[in-house]
Scaffold this motif. Structure first.
Motif, PDB file in Angstrom:
ATOM      1  N   TYR A 108       0.837  -1.207   0.000  1.00  0.00           N
ATOM      2  CA  TYR A 108       0.000   0.000   0.000  1.00  0.00           C
ATOM      3  C   TYR A 108       0.869   1.253   0.000  1.00  0.00           C
ATOM      4  N   GLY A 112       0.960   2.947  -6.468  1.00  0.00           N
ATOM      5  CA  GLY A 112       0.688   2.261  -7.727  1.00  0.00           C
ATOM      6  C   GLY A 112      -0.687   1.624  -7.712  1.00  0.00           C
ATOM      7  N   THR A 113      -0.980   0.906  -8.768  1.00  0.00           N
ATOM      8  CA  THR A 113      -2.269   0.226  -8.891  1.00  0.00           C
ATOM      9  C   THR A 113      -2.255  -1.065  -8.096  1.00  0.00           C
ATOM     10  N   LEU A 114      -3.230  -1.203  -7.188  1.00  0.00           N
ATOM     11  CA  LEU A 114      -3.292  -2.375  -6.322  1.00  0.00           C
ATOM     12  C   LEU A 114      -4.644  -3.053  -6.447  1.00  0.00           C
ATOM     13  N   PRO A 115      -4.695  -4.376  -6.295  1.00  0.00           N
ATOM     14  CA  PRO A 115      -5.979  -5.082  -6.282  1.00  0.00           C
ATOM     15  C   PRO A 115      -6.840  -4.567  -5.129  1.00  0.00           C
ATOM     16  N   ALA A 116      -8.121  -4.650  -5.306  1.00  0.00           N
ATOM     17  CA  ALA A 116      -9.049  -4.139  -4.293  1.00  0.00           C
ATOM     18  C   ALA A 116      -8.862  -4.831  -2.951  1.00  0.00           C
ATOM     19  N   ILE A 119      -5.971  -3.330  -0.979  1.00  0.00           N
ATOM     20  CA  ILE A 119      -6.351  -2.037  -0.398  1.00  0.00           C
ATOM     21  C   ILE A 119      -7.221  -2.240   0.839  1.00  0.00           C
TER      22      ILE A 119
END
Length: 321
Positions: A108, A112-116, A119
């Motif tokens: 976290y 960047g882009t993280l899977p839901a 998060i």
């Protein structure tokens, strides 16, 4: 049976608490062991650095402290409002100063882009950490454990270094708060370790005096902000000059072993808090011995007992009348 810590700490009653932790097995936190001649004086700096570091991480302020030969006193203020405004990132960054966290919290913070699901798990962990960062038990644990490991390594032994539980006292009102802070700040003088409060190394009073000489207040300690008033800033509800004068006069009497009293007319702070000058010296030198789990004036104790459906313990409030 000891009262659970969750029942001893209640922010609805007060955000101020006096904590004491003591060593076991005749262990020395610092000072000199008269039996072996070994000096542990260097450990004072371990404790002070760790204590003030934790104050910069937790939403808990240090109001007063004194590092003694085999125990530590600290007066803490739980800042429950500030922690609410910390973002998830700030909570995680603060917790990671103490521990690695989880793989999800580390991801976290990298951004960047993280899977839901990552998060969600990271944010759930942050809420757990947020609660811990206002928890006195966690604060004392993070203080005690590293010191114990380091001391055991130096002593080449294992096992407990501290007693299993630290003692905590709820300070219900301003009178209890200033009495306890004075007791803590004067501990080295009363014990004969120091001649004056301002010469007491590794104490909050010395740190405050040094800062005053530079016309400031130490950033690592909870500041004095003056008498209670509307739109009052976050800090101790006393004038710093009044407190320093009170400590100076009390310290002189304690050091010289006099039974004399302090003229309350010279110290408006005692008058404002309705503490009799005759009782002040007893408070400043015997706070622990004369008080229980909760400390305050009679009205504060009565209100506490009524809200918690408990009987009043006469020991709790007598000296603050």
């Amino acid at each position: 049976m000891p009262m659970p810590r969750s029942q001893q700490v209640c922010l609805d009653d007060t955000p101020y608490y006096h904590c004491v932790v003591r060593c076991v097995r005749r262990a020395f936190l610092c000072g000199e062991d008269p039996f072996t001649g070994a000096s542990y004086e260097h450990r004072r700096s371990w404790v002070e650095r760790r204590l003030l570091f934790l104050a910069s991480v937790f939403s808990i302020d240090v109001c007063a402290y004194a590092v003694m030969s085999n125990h530590l006193h600290v007066v803490l203020h739980i800042d429950s409002e500030t922690v609410k405004n910390w973002s998830v990132v700030e909570v995680l960054e603060r917790w990671h100063k103490l521990h690695k966290g989880t793989a999800f919290t580390q991801q976290y913070l990298l951004g960047g882009t993280l899977p839901a699901y990552v998060i969600k798990l990271a944010e759930a962990a942050a809420e757990t950490y947020r609660a811990r960062l206002t928890d006195i038990s966690w604060f004392m644990k993070e203080l005690n454990e590293p010191i114990a490991r380091r001391a055991n390594l130096e002593d080449e032994c294992t096992g407990r270094f501290w007693e299993g539980r630290f003692k905590s006292q709820a300070l219900l009102d301003e009178a209890a708060l200033i009495a306890c802070m004075a007791y803590v700040d004067l501990n080295p003088v009363r014990s004969g370790i120091s001649d004056t409060p301002e010469s007491s190394d590794f104490t909050s009073i010395k740190k405050r005096v040094v800062a005053v000489e530079e016309n400031s207040q130490p950033k690592t300690l909870h500041p004095f902000v003056g008498h209670p008033r509307k739109e009052m800033p976050n800090g101790l509800p006393f004038k710093l000059a009044d407190y320093l004068e009170l400590i100076e006069m009390t310290g002189r009497i304690v050091k010289e072993g006099k039974k004399g009293s302090i003229d309350a007319s010279l110290l408006p702070i005692l008058q404002r808090l309705h503490i009799s000058s005759d009782n002040w010296l007893c408070i400043a030198t015997e706070f622990e011995a004369r008080t229980g789990r909760v400390v305050g004036q009679a009205s504060s104790i009565d209100q506490y007992c009524e809200s918690h459906h408990r009987r009043r313990n006469q020991k709790s409030a007598q000296l603050l009348a």
